[in-house]
Design an enzyme around this catalytic site. Structure first.
Site, PDB file in Angstrom:
ATOM      1  N   ASP A  25       0.873  -1.180   0.000  1.00 46.49           N
ATOM      2  CA  ASP A  25       0.000   0.000   0.000  1.00 46.49           C
ATOM      3  C   ASP A  25       0.909   1.228   0.000  1.00 46.49           C
ATOM      4  O   ASP A  25       1.592   1.511   0.989  1.00 46.49           O
ATOM      5  CB  ASP A  25      -0.894  -0.002   1.244  1.00 46.49           C
ATOM      6  CG  ASP A  25      -1.800   1.224   1.300  1.00 46.49           C
ATOM      7  OD1 ASP A  25      -1.697   2.116   0.430  1.00 46.49           O
ATOM      8  OD2 ASP A  25      -2.609   1.297   2.243  1.00 46.49           O
ATOM      9  N   ASN A  31       3.362   2.616 -10.733  1.00 48.95           N
ATOM     10  CA  ASN A  31       2.156   2.563 -11.565  1.00 48.95           C
ATOM     11  C   ASN A  31       0.887   2.862 -10.759  1.00 48.95           C
ATOM     12  O   ASN A  31      -0.108   3.323 -11.328  1.00 48.95           O
ATOM     13  CB  ASN A  31       2.047   1.164 -12.199  1.00 48.95           C
ATOM     14  CG  ASN A  31       0.764   0.976 -12.970  1.00 48.95           C
ATOM     15  OD1 ASN A  31       0.556   1.609 -14.002  1.00 48.95           O
ATOM     16  ND2 ASN A  31      -0.116   0.122 -12.468  1.00 48.95           N
ATOM     17  N   TYR A  83      -7.233  14.971 -10.181  1.00 41.11           N
ATOM     18  CA  TYR A  83      -6.373  13.959 -10.824  1.00 41.11           C
ATOM     19  C   TYR A  83      -5.324  14.617 -11.718  1.00 41.11           C
ATOM     20  O   TYR A  83      -4.130  14.280 -11.658  1.00 41.11           O
ATOM     21  CB  TYR A  83      -7.241  13.002 -11.641  1.00 41.11           C
ATOM     22  CG  TYR A  83      -6.455  11.961 -12.406  1.00 41.11           C
ATOM     23  CD1 TYR A  83      -5.932  10.845 -11.772  1.00 41.11           C
ATOM     24  CD2 TYR A  83      -6.240  12.103 -13.789  1.00 41.11           C
ATOM     25  CE1 TYR A  83      -5.207   9.897 -12.481  1.00 41.11           C
ATOM     26  CE2 TYR A  83      -5.525  11.162 -14.504  1.00 41.11           C
ATOM     27  CZ  TYR A  83      -5.016  10.059 -13.849  1.00 41.11           C
ATOM     28  OH  TYR A  83      -4.300   9.124 -14.562  1.00 41.11           O
ATOM     29  N   LYS A 126      -1.156  14.511 -11.465  1.00 37.71           N
ATOM     30  CA  LYS A 126      -0.240  14.001 -12.482  1.00 37.71           C
ATOM     31  C   LYS A 126       0.721  15.089 -12.967  1.00 37.71           C
ATOM     32  O   LYS A 126       1.853  14.796 -13.368  1.00 37.71           O
ATOM     33  CB  LYS A 126      -1.033  13.401 -13.647  1.00 37.71           C
ATOM     34  CG  LYS A 126      -1.752  12.101 -13.286  1.00 37.71           C
ATOM     35  CD  LYS A 126      -0.769  10.990 -12.901  1.00 37.71           C
ATOM     36  CE  LYS A 126      -1.458   9.659 -12.657  1.00 37.71           C
ATOM     37  NZ  LYS A 126      -0.532   8.559 -12.332  1.00 37.71           N
TER      38      LYS A 126
HETATM   39  N1  LIG Z   1      -6.554   4.131 -17.592  1.00 38.99           N
HETATM   40  C1  LIG Z   1      -6.153   5.219 -18.240  1.00 38.99           C
HETATM   41  O1  LIG Z   1      -6.800   5.684 -19.214  1.00 38.99           O
HETATM   42  C2  LIG Z   1      -4.906   5.927 -17.814  1.00 38.99           C
HETATM   43  C3  LIG Z   1      -4.459   6.979 -18.597  1.00 38.99           C
HETATM   44  C4  LIG Z   1      -3.293   7.645 -18.220  1.00 38.99           C
HETATM   45  C5  LIG Z   1      -2.601   7.244 -17.089  1.00 38.99           C
HETATM   46  N2  LIG Z   1      -3.074   6.214 -16.321  1.00 38.99           N
HETATM   47  C6  LIG Z   1      -2.304   5.855 -15.141  1.00 38.99           C
HETATM   48  O2  LIG Z   1      -1.890   4.510 -15.275  1.00 38.99           O
HETATM   49  C7  LIG Z   1      -1.723   3.928 -13.980  1.00 38.99           C
HETATM   50  C8  LIG Z   1      -2.509   2.650 -13.923  1.00 38.99           C
HETATM   51  O3  LIG Z   1      -3.880   2.982 -14.099  1.00 38.99           O
HETATM   52  P1  LIG Z   1      -4.987   1.932 -14.587  1.00 38.99           P
HETATM   53  O4  LIG Z   1      -5.817   2.599 -15.603  1.00 38.99           O
HETATM   54  O5  LIG Z   1      -4.346   0.632 -14.886  1.00 38.99           O
HETATM   55  O6  LIG Z   1      -5.853   1.892 -13.273  1.00 38.99           O
HETATM   56  P2  LIG Z   1      -6.376   0.692 -12.404  1.00 38.99           P
HETATM   57  O7  LIG Z   1      -6.815  -0.449 -13.264  1.00 38.99           O
HETATM   58  O8  LIG Z   1      -7.347   1.279 -11.441  1.00 38.99           O
HETATM   59  O9  LIG Z   1      -5.063   0.233 -11.645  1.00 38.99           O
HETATM   60  C9  LIG Z   1      -4.536   1.011 -10.650  1.00 38.99           C
HETATM   61  C10 LIG Z   1      -3.561   0.158  -9.892  1.00 38.99           C
HETATM   62  O10 LIG Z   1      -3.050   0.931  -8.811  1.00 38.99           O
HETATM   63  C11 LIG Z   1      -3.115   0.148  -7.660  1.00 38.99           C
HETATM   64  N3  LIG Z   1      -3.240   0.982  -6.470  1.00 38.99           N
HETATM   65  C12 LIG Z   1      -4.168   1.921  -6.211  1.00 38.99           C
HETATM   66  N4  LIG Z   1      -3.952   2.468  -4.995  1.00 38.99           N
HETATM   67  C13 LIG Z   1      -2.876   1.813  -4.487  1.00 38.99           C
HETATM   68  C14 LIG Z   1      -2.154   1.915  -3.285  1.00 38.99           C
HETATM   69  N5  LIG Z   1      -2.504   2.796  -2.293  1.00 38.99           N
HETATM   70  N6  LIG Z   1      -1.089   1.112  -3.084  1.00 38.99           N
HETATM   71  C15 LIG Z   1      -0.723   0.222  -4.035  1.00 38.99           C
HETATM   72  N7  LIG Z   1      -1.354   0.075  -5.205  1.00 38.99           N
HETATM   73  C16 LIG Z   1      -2.420   0.871  -5.425  1.00 38.99           C
HETATM   74  C17 LIG Z   1      -4.336  -0.730  -7.840  1.00 38.99           C
HETATM   75  O11 LIG Z   1      -4.238  -1.845  -7.026  1.00 38.99           O
HETATM   76  P3  LIG Z   1      -5.575  -2.616  -6.539  1.00 38.99           P
HETATM   77  O12 LIG Z   1      -6.211  -3.169  -7.754  1.00 38.99           O
HETATM   78  O13 LIG Z   1      -5.044  -3.633  -5.587  1.00 38.99           O
HETATM   79  O14 LIG Z   1      -6.429  -1.582  -5.877  1.00 38.99           O
HETATM   80  C18 LIG Z   1      -4.238  -1.096  -9.302  1.00 38.99           C
HETATM   81  O15 LIG Z   1      -3.383  -2.204  -9.484  1.00 38.99           O
HETATM   82  C19 LIG Z   1      -2.194   4.987 -12.964  1.00 38.99           C
HETATM   83  O16 LIG Z   1      -1.073   5.672 -12.447  1.00 38.99           O
HETATM   84  C20 LIG Z   1      -3.069   5.907 -13.826  1.00 38.99           C
HETATM   85  O17 LIG Z   1      -3.138   7.209 -13.278  1.00 38.99           O
HETATM   86  C21 LIG Z   1      -4.208   5.553 -16.671  1.00 38.99           C
END
Ligand SMILES: NC(=O)c1ccc[n+]([C@@H]2O[C@H](COP(=O)([O-])OP(=O)(O)OC[C@H]3O[C@@H](n4cnc5c(N)ncnc54)[C@H](OP(=O)(O)O)[C@@H]3O)[C@@H](O)[C@H]2O)c1
Length: 123
Positions: free
Chosen positions: A3, A30, A106, A110
């Site tokens: 965490d 990530n 958000y 970032k």
């Molecule tokens: N999706 C998009 O369109 C997009 C676009 C640009 C950037 N991003 C960035 O890409 C990254 C991954 O996003 P995603 O879209 O794959 O989102 P996601 O599916 O919600 O995954 C987020 C990940 O972060 C983990 N997480 C959240 N809070 C945490 C904590 N306190 N400690 C440890 N792990 C934690 C979650 O773990 P759990 O599942 O165990 O909660 C999950 O594995 C993020 O930094 C996001 O801002 C995403």
């Protein structure tokens, strides 16, 4: 499970990696959370802090916690996962879809992450 908002959890993860491998070659930050995109006038400091706790402070916490292991590696790398939503160029561009989106929480997290990344890279 790690965490990133919890000092003890990060310390435990670093200890586990230290015991198993003694170094860390690549750290990928990530973990990230989005917010509920409240209208800006309804956003409180507590709401901002909640998202920054993961997206900004979490990255600092993890980098700081794993620094001894990173410096033990021959050619360490840190990768921080940012977002176009944190890009001034995109969000200020009327032709970009992000121009109209509400990125107060958000997006600003970032944007902060981008500058953290630049400053860490310089260091
Ligand atoms: N999706 C998009 O369109 C997009 C676009 C640009 C950037 N991003 C960035 O890409 C990254 C991954 O996003 P995603 O879209 O794959 O989102 P996601 O599916 O919600 O995954 C987020 C990940 O972060 C983990 N997480 C959240 N809070 C945490 C904590 N306190 N400690 C440890 N792990 C934690 C979650 O773990 P759990 O599942 O165990 O909660 C999950 O594995 C993020 O930094 C996001 O801002 C995403």
């Amino acid at each position: 499970m790690l965490d990133v908002t919890d000092d003890a959890s990060v310390a435990n993860a670093a200890s586990a990696v230290a015991a198993e491998w003694g170094r860390l070659d690549v750290l990928i930050n990530n973990a990230g959370i989005a917010d509920d995109q409240l209208p800006p006038q309804e956003v409180t400091a507590a709401k901002v802090r909640e998202v920054y706790e993961t997206n900004v402070f979490g990255v600092v916490r993890v980098i700081h916690g794993f620094l001894p292991l990173l410096t033990a590696a021959e050619n360490p790398a840190i990768i921080n996962v940012g977002s176009e939503s944190g890009s001034f160029a995109s969000v200020a561009n009327p032709d970009d879809p992000r121009f109209k989106s509400n990125g107060l929480v958000y997006g600003s997290s970032k944007a902060a992450l981008s500058m953290l990344t630049l400053q860490y890279a310089k260091a």
